[in-house]
Scaffold this motif. Sequence first.
Motif, short mmCIF file in Angstrom:
data_model
loop_
_atom_site.label_atom_id
_atom_site.label_comp_id
_atom_site.label_asym_id
_atom_site.label_seq_id
_atom_site.Cartn_x
_atom_site.Cartn_y
_atom_site.Cartn_z
N MET A 1 0.85 -1.21 0.00
CA MET A 1 0.00 0.00 0.00
C MET A 1 0.88 1.25 0.00
N ILE A 2 0.50 2.21 -0.84
CA ILE A 2 1.27 3.45 -0.95
C ILE A 2 0.43 4.60 -0.38
N ASP A 3 1.05 5.44 0.43
CA ASP A 3 0.42 6.71 0.81
C ASP A 3 0.92 7.77 -0.17
N LEU A 4 -0.04 8.48 -0.80
CA LEU A 4 0.32 9.53 -1.77
C LEU A 4 -0.10 10.88 -1.20
N TYR A 5 0.88 11.76 -1.08
CA TYR A 5 0.65 13.13 -0.59
C TYR A 5 0.65 14.02 -1.83
N THR A 6 -0.49 14.65 -2.10
CA THR A 6 -0.62 15.27 -3.41
C THR A 6 -1.63 16.40 -3.42
N TRP A 7 -1.66 17.11 -4.56
CA TRP A 7 -2.66 18.14 -4.77
C TRP A 7 -3.00 18.17 -6.25
N THR A 8 -3.97 18.99 -6.65
CA THR A 8 -4.51 18.95 -8.01
C THR A 8 -3.64 19.76 -8.98
N THR A 9 -2.40 19.35 -9.11
CA THR A 9 -1.44 20.06 -9.98
C THR A 9 -0.77 19.06 -10.91
N PRO A 10 -0.09 19.56 -11.96
CA PRO A 10 0.58 18.62 -12.88
C PRO A 10 1.55 17.68 -12.17
N ASN A 11 2.36 18.18 -11.25
CA ASN A 11 3.33 17.29 -10.60
C ASN A 11 2.63 16.22 -9.76
N GLY A 12 1.56 16.61 -9.09
CA GLY A 12 0.80 15.63 -8.31
C GLY A 12 0.13 14.59 -9.20
N ARG A 13 -0.43 15.06 -10.31
CA ARG A 13 -1.17 14.12 -11.19
C ARG A 13 -0.26 13.09 -11.85
N LYS A 14 1.01 13.42 -12.05
CA LYS A 14 1.93 12.41 -12.61
C LYS A 14 1.87 11.14 -11.77
N VAL A 15 1.92 11.31 -10.45
CA VAL A 15 2.02 10.14 -9.57
C VAL A 15 0.68 9.41 -9.47
N SER A 16 -0.43 10.16 -9.36
CA SER A 16 -1.72 9.45 -9.29
C SER A 16 -2.00 8.71 -10.60
#
Length: 209
Positions: free
Chosen positions: A1-16
Amino acid sequence: MIDLYTWTTPNGRKVSIMLEELGEAYECHPVDISKDAQFAPDFLAIAPSGRIPAIRDRDSGLTLMESGAILLWLAETRGQFLPPASERWKTLEWTFWQVGQLGPFLGQAHQVLKYNRGRTPEAERKCRDQVARVYGTLETRLTGRDYLAGNDYSIADIMAWPWVSRFEWQEADLTNYPSVRDWYLRIAERPAVQAGYHKPHYVNDIPLP
Ligand SMILES: N[C@@H](CCC(=O)N[C@@H](CS)C(=O)NCC(=O)O)C(=O)O
């Protein structure tokens, strides 16, 4: 299981998008950078730069910041989206081009052309030149190719695509870049891209040129 710390930006969306492509189990933790949540001590302990995205692998305890490092780690450990042999090096070449050029220049364009338009004409001119330059580079690379590394969809595409999805903010008219437009639309059709784009929450539909 991975915890992803992110927001609605291009850099965040790469990982999701990458996690969706892999069919990975993950939990999203929103880090609202408009409210300075990236400077909370808990987040800084995972990402000392105070920038999203970051991950924690619950199995190994490994934490990583920097989207390029995260995608490389996922690609290597899962054996996907980093093709072997010579395409591997073309994948890395275009991955590093994204980290060093596409992201920084388009990020500047967002600040100047979208958020501060009309304030500094010289900065706007320079941004428009750089936008044209990186889109020109992409157009040259994608002419006669389906994907940045060559035949295979790879982390190089997953790195670049979310930045191109903000073409309107960058005043980039994709009809001037037909190979980029075709590539963008080809990737936009992928179910994993459609799912990953809307993490950690829905903001808008994927822009279509
Ligand atoms: N090189 C980093 C860039 C990360 C980055 O700039 N993240 C932005 C959002 S797209 C951020 O967290 N900004 C908040 C801040 O600068 O305080 C990566 O690829 O992960």
